[in-house]
Motif scaffolding. Sequence first.
Motif, mmCIF file in Angstrom:
data_model
loop_
_atom_site.group_PDB
_atom_site.id
_atom_site.type_symbol
_atom_site.label_atom_id
_atom_site.label_comp_id
_atom_site.label_asym_id
_atom_site.label_seq_id
_atom_site.Cartn_x
_atom_site.Cartn_y
_atom_site.Cartn_z
ATOM 1 N N GLN A 238 0.796 -1.216 0.000
ATOM 2 C CA GLN A 238 0.000 0.000 0.000
ATOM 3 C C GLN A 238 0.832 1.270 0.000
ATOM 4 O OE1 GLN A 238 -2.176 -0.924 3.635
ATOM 5 N NE2 GLN A 238 -4.018 -1.250 2.422
ATOM 6 N N GLY A 239 2.130 1.164 0.170
ATOM 7 C CA GLY A 239 2.967 2.352 0.252
ATOM 8 C C GLY A 239 3.112 2.879 1.664
ATOM 9 N N VAL A 240 2.206 2.475 2.548
ATOM 10 C CA VAL A 240 2.258 2.863 3.962
ATOM 11 C C VAL A 240 1.763 1.677 4.775
ATOM 12 C CG1 VAL A 240 1.296 4.361 5.754
ATOM 13 C CG2 VAL A 240 1.799 5.316 3.516
ATOM 14 N N THR A 241 2.516 1.336 5.816
ATOM 15 C CA THR A 241 2.016 0.356 6.781
ATOM 16 C C THR A 241 1.794 1.076 8.098
ATOM 17 O OG1 THR A 241 4.265 -0.303 7.374
ATOM 18 C CG2 THR A 241 3.144 -1.630 5.702
ATOM 19 N N LEU A 242 0.869 0.583 8.885
ATOM 20 C CA LEU A 242 0.535 1.178 10.182
ATOM 21 C C LEU A 242 0.761 0.153 11.277
ATOM 22 C CD1 LEU A 242 -2.455 2.762 8.570
ATOM 23 C CD2 LEU A 242 -1.007 4.104 10.060
ATOM 24 N N ASP B 198 -9.726 8.520 14.231
ATOM 25 C CA ASP B 198 -9.373 9.455 15.306
ATOM 26 C C ASP B 198 -10.335 9.348 16.489
ATOM 27 O OD1 ASP B 198 -7.844 11.368 16.584
ATOM 28 O OD2 ASP B 198 -8.900 13.054 15.697
ATOM 29 N N ASP B 199 -10.611 8.119 16.897
ATOM 30 C CA ASP B 199 -11.580 7.934 17.975
ATOM 31 C C ASP B 199 -10.987 7.293 19.218
ATOM 32 O OD1 ASP B 199 -11.235 5.354 17.086
ATOM 33 O OD2 ASP B 199 -13.341 4.975 16.687
ATOM 34 N N ASP B 200 -9.683 7.323 19.336
ATOM 35 C CA ASP B 200 -9.065 6.816 20.555
ATOM 36 C C ASP B 200 -7.928 7.751 20.943
ATOM 37 O OD1 ASP B 200 -6.859 6.226 18.944
ATOM 38 O OD2 ASP B 200 -7.301 4.092 18.846
ATOM 39 N N SER B 201 -7.204 7.407 21.959
ATOM 40 C CA SER B 201 -6.123 8.285 22.409
ATOM 41 C C SER B 201 -4.781 7.569 22.339
ATOM 42 C CB SER B 201 -6.405 8.787 23.827
ATOM 43 O OG SER B 201 -6.539 7.689 24.710
ATOM 44 N N ASN B 202 -4.599 6.761 21.312
ATOM 45 C CA ASN B 202 -3.364 5.998 21.158
ATOM 46 C C ASN B 202 -2.380 6.692 20.228
ATOM 47 O OD1 ASN B 202 -4.043 3.767 22.804
ATOM 48 N ND2 ASN B 202 -5.366 2.977 21.191
ATOM 49 N N THR B 203 -1.144 6.232 20.279
ATOM 50 C CA THR B 203 -0.112 6.683 19.347
ATOM 51 C C THR B 203 0.233 5.514 18.436
ATOM 52 O OG1 THR B 203 0.797 8.249 20.929
ATOM 53 C CG2 THR B 203 2.242 7.575 19.127
ATOM 54 N N TYR B 204 0.159 5.728 17.143
ATOM 55 C CA TYR B 204 0.457 4.716 16.139
ATOM 56 C C TYR B 204 1.691 5.148 15.363
ATOM 57 C CZ TYR B 204 -4.335 3.289 17.057
ATOM 58 O OH TYR B 204 -5.483 2.885 17.660
ATOM 59 N N HIS B 205 2.355 4.198 14.742
ATOM 60 C CA HIS B 205 3.458 4.535 13.848
ATOM 61 C C HIS B 205 3.036 4.179 12.437
ATOM 62 C CE1 HIS B 205 6.601 5.716 16.662
ATOM 63 N NE2 HIS B 205 5.926 4.946 17.503
ATOM 64 N N TYR B 206 3.216 5.140 11.545
ATOM 65 C CA TYR B 206 2.961 4.854 10.147
ATOM 66 C C TYR B 206 4.299 4.857 9.439
ATOM 67 C CZ TYR B 206 3.128 9.938 8.983
ATOM 68 O OH TYR B 206 3.488 11.242 8.797
ATOM 69 N N LYS B 207 4.465 3.898 8.534
ATOM 70 C CA LYS B 207 5.722 3.750 7.817
ATOM 71 C C LYS B 207 5.476 3.933 6.335
ATOM 72 C CE LYS B 207 8.295 0.817 10.906
ATOM 73 N NZ LYS B 207 9.412 -0.076 10.939
ATOM 74 N N PRO B 208 5.585 5.175 5.860
ATOM 75 C CA PRO B 208 5.543 5.339 4.419
ATOM 76 C C PRO B 208 6.845 4.800 3.836
ATOM 77 C CG PRO B 208 5.777 7.470 5.518
ATOM 78 C CD PRO B 208 5.711 6.424 6.578
ATOM 79 N N ALA B 209 6.777 4.278 2.648
ATOM 80 C CA ALA B 209 7.968 3.746 1.985
ATOM 81 C C ALA B 209 8.025 4.309 0.578
ATOM 82 C CB ALA B 209 7.926 2.226 1.950
ATOM 83 N N VAL B 210 9.240 4.650 0.153
ATOM 84 C CA VAL B 210 9.445 5.181 -1.186
ATOM 85 C C VAL B 210 10.270 4.197 -1.999
ATOM 86 C CG1 VAL B 210 9.289 7.592 -0.451
ATOM 87 C CG2 VAL B 210 11.522 6.478 -0.544
ATOM 88 N N GLU B 211 10.105 4.298 -3.313
ATOM 89 C CA GLU B 211 10.918 3.529 -4.247
ATOM 90 C C GLU B 211 11.713 4.499 -5.103
ATOM 91 O OE1 GLU B 211 9.118 -0.303 -6.016
ATOM 92 O OE2 GLU B 211 7.457 1.125 -5.827
ATOM 93 N N LEU B 212 13.005 4.186 -5.278
ATOM 94 C CA LEU B 212 13.824 4.924 -6.221
ATOM 95 C C LEU B 212 13.636 4.245 -7.571
ATOM 96 C CD1 LEU B 212 17.115 5.244 -4.124
ATOM 97 C CD2 LEU B 212 15.055 6.657 -4.040
ATOM 98 N N LEU B 213 13.005 4.915 -8.496
ATOM 99 C CA LEU B 213 12.563 4.274 -9.730
ATOM 100 C C LEU B 213 13.696 3.966 -10.700
ATOM 101 C CD1 LEU B 213 9.275 6.293 -10.283
ATOM 102 C CD2 LEU B 213 9.584 4.071 -9.186
#
Length: 164
Positions: free
Chosen positions: A95-99, A129-144
Motif C-alpha cells: 500500500q505504500g504505507v504500513t501502520l 481518530d476515535d481513541d487516544s493511542n499513538t500509532y506509527h505509520y511507515k511510508p515507503a518510497v521507491e527509487l525508480l
Amino acid sequence: MTANRRLDIEVTFQCTHNQADGSFGGGATYRQSGSLPDMGTVVDADGSIHLDRAASFDSSVYNTNVDVYLTLVSPANVSPDNTTTPIAWATQYGQGVTLHPPEGGGTIGEFSVETVPGNPNQILIRDKDDDSNTYHYKPAVELLEHGHYYISLDPPIVNRPPAR
C-alpha cells in the motif's frame, strides 16, 4: 451528514548514496500544506502527526474522522552526487504505507490506506481518530531508476483523546 476533516502533508525525501558500496538511504521532511477545517499546526518536520493538538471544530459540519493525504515530492535530491532521481510511493508490492499499533499487537481497525487514483505520488490514510493511542505509520518510497530500491520511514500519529 457530517464530513471527514482533511489534513494535507507534503513529503520531501532526501536521498543519500553510499558511493563505497552503491547502496541508497535517506530520510524525509514533512510539511503540513493545508487542513479543512483549519486544525492549526499538527504536523512536525519529522512527520509526527499530533491530532491531539488539532483545533476544535464544528461537529455539525465535521466528524472526528481525518483523511490524511500524503503527497510525495518527486524527483528527490541525491547527495553527495548532486543529482536527482524520480521516486514514488512503494505501492508495487503493498500500500505504500504500513501502520503499527501502540505496543505491537494485531490488526488496526482505526485506519485504512488507499492509493489515490491517477496520482501515484499521493496516498490517503483514513483515520477514525476515535481513541487516544499513538500509532506509527511507515511510508515507503521507491527509487525508480535504481532497481525499485525500497526505503521505509517511521513517524508517529498521535490521536486525540476521546470526547468527554
